[in-house]
Design an enzyme around this catalytic site. Structure first.
Site, PDB file in Angstrom:
ATOM      1  N   HIS A   1      37.728  37.196  33.409  1.00 43.32           N
ATOM      2  CA  HIS A   1      38.002  37.085  34.844  1.00 43.32           C
ATOM      3  C   HIS A   1      38.517  38.427  35.350  1.00 43.32           C
ATOM      4  O   HIS A   1      39.027  39.256  34.588  1.00 43.32           O
ATOM      5  CB  HIS A   1      39.055  36.005  35.107  1.00 43.32           C
ATOM      6  CG  HIS A   1      38.557  34.616  34.923  1.00 43.32           C
ATOM      7  ND1 HIS A   1      39.240  33.522  35.391  1.00 43.32           N
ATOM      8  CD2 HIS A   1      37.442  34.126  34.317  1.00 43.32           C
ATOM      9  CE1 HIS A   1      38.579  32.421  35.103  1.00 43.32           C
ATOM     10  NE2 HIS A   1      37.478  32.757  34.439  1.00 43.32           N
TER      11      HIS A   1
ATOM     12  N   GLU B   1      41.179  39.298  36.960  1.00 46.60           N
ATOM     13  CA  GLU B   1      42.587  39.584  36.653  1.00 46.60           C
ATOM     14  C   GLU B   1      42.767  40.041  35.210  1.00 46.60           C
ATOM     15  O   GLU B   1      43.513  40.987  34.946  1.00 46.60           O
ATOM     16  CB  GLU B   1      43.466  38.334  36.875  1.00 46.60           C
ATOM     17  CG  GLU B   1      43.434  37.805  38.285  1.00 46.60           C
ATOM     18  CD  GLU B   1      42.439  36.676  38.504  1.00 46.60           C
ATOM     19  OE1 GLU B   1      42.758  35.745  39.247  1.00 46.60           O
ATOM     20  OE2 GLU B   1      41.317  36.747  37.934  1.00 46.60           O
TER      21      GLU B   1
ATOM     22  N   CYS C   1      43.623  31.436  38.523  1.00 49.25           N
ATOM     23  CA  CYS C   1      43.525  30.159  37.829  1.00 49.25           C
ATOM     24  C   CYS C   1      44.667  30.069  36.801  1.00 49.25           C
ATOM     25  O   CYS C   1      45.429  31.025  36.618  1.00 49.25           O
ATOM     26  CB  CYS C   1      42.171  30.036  37.140  1.00 49.25           C
ATOM     27  SG  CYS C   1      41.966  31.161  35.717  1.00 49.25           S
TER      28      CYS C   1
ATOM     29  N   CYS D   1      44.534  32.835  34.026  1.00 44.80           N
ATOM     30  CA  CYS D   1      44.961  34.142  34.521  1.00 44.80           C
ATOM     31  C   CYS D   1      46.456  34.143  34.834  1.00 44.80           C
ATOM     32  O   CYS D   1      47.148  35.130  34.573  1.00 44.80           O
ATOM     33  CB  CYS D   1      44.139  34.536  35.739  1.00 44.80           C
ATOM     34  SG  CYS D   1      42.412  34.885  35.313  1.00 44.80           S
TER      35      CYS D   1
END
Length: 154
Positions: free
Chosen positions: A52, A54, A82, A85
């Site tokens: 992801h 992040e 999420c 993360c």
């Protein structure tokens, strides 16, 4: 630079993700007013469910700064983090999270759950949501609309 300007840079990274066929989410880490980490969604291209935006930005910043702990840093991301993360952000000891669009399906900074407000966890970051939310949300909506074979009328 202010929050909107840093979020504009994160939006540029999100556009890179979209151009690569990934969900258009971009993130960056700022320390002392300087961008020290950049990332955008890459789980499809990397065959990595953890890639992801992040996580990619955290990895970049940790490498550049030579430490997996990133106290004093702010994370700018175009979509609310999420749970995965959020956990990584907490482990990195990020001080401040600034996000654009809320995520009503997987958001872990207040939309579905607020892990950053959970008193039983040992790290708490300051959260600022909704920075350039319309631009961030439009980028995501346009991406998913195009994937469904429809186009948005401006």
């Amino acid at each position: 630079m202010d929050d909107s300007e840093f979020m504009g840079l994160a939006l540029d990274l999100a556009r890179e993700a979209g151009a690569a066929g990934e969900v258009p989410v971009g993130a960056l880490i700022v320390w002392g007013g300087e961008v020290v980490g950049r990332g955008f969604n890459q789980p499809v291209g990397r065959h990595d469910p953890t890639a992801h935006a992040e996580i990619m930005a955290l990895r970049d910043a940790a490498t550049r700064l030579g430490n997996y702990r990133l106290p004093g840093c702010s994370l700018y991301v175009t979509l609310e983090p999420c749970a995965m993360c959020a956990g990584a952000i907490m482990h990195a000891r990020i001080d401040r999270i600034v996000f654009g669009a809320r995520d009503p399906k997987t958001g872990a900074a207040g939309s579905v759950i607020d892990l950053f407000a959970e008193s039983r966890l040992n790290h708490h970051a300051t959260i600022v949501g909704g920075v350039l939310a319309e631009e961030c949300g439009s980028l995501l909506s346009g991406f998913f609309s195009a994937r469904r074979g429809r186009t948005l009328v401006a």
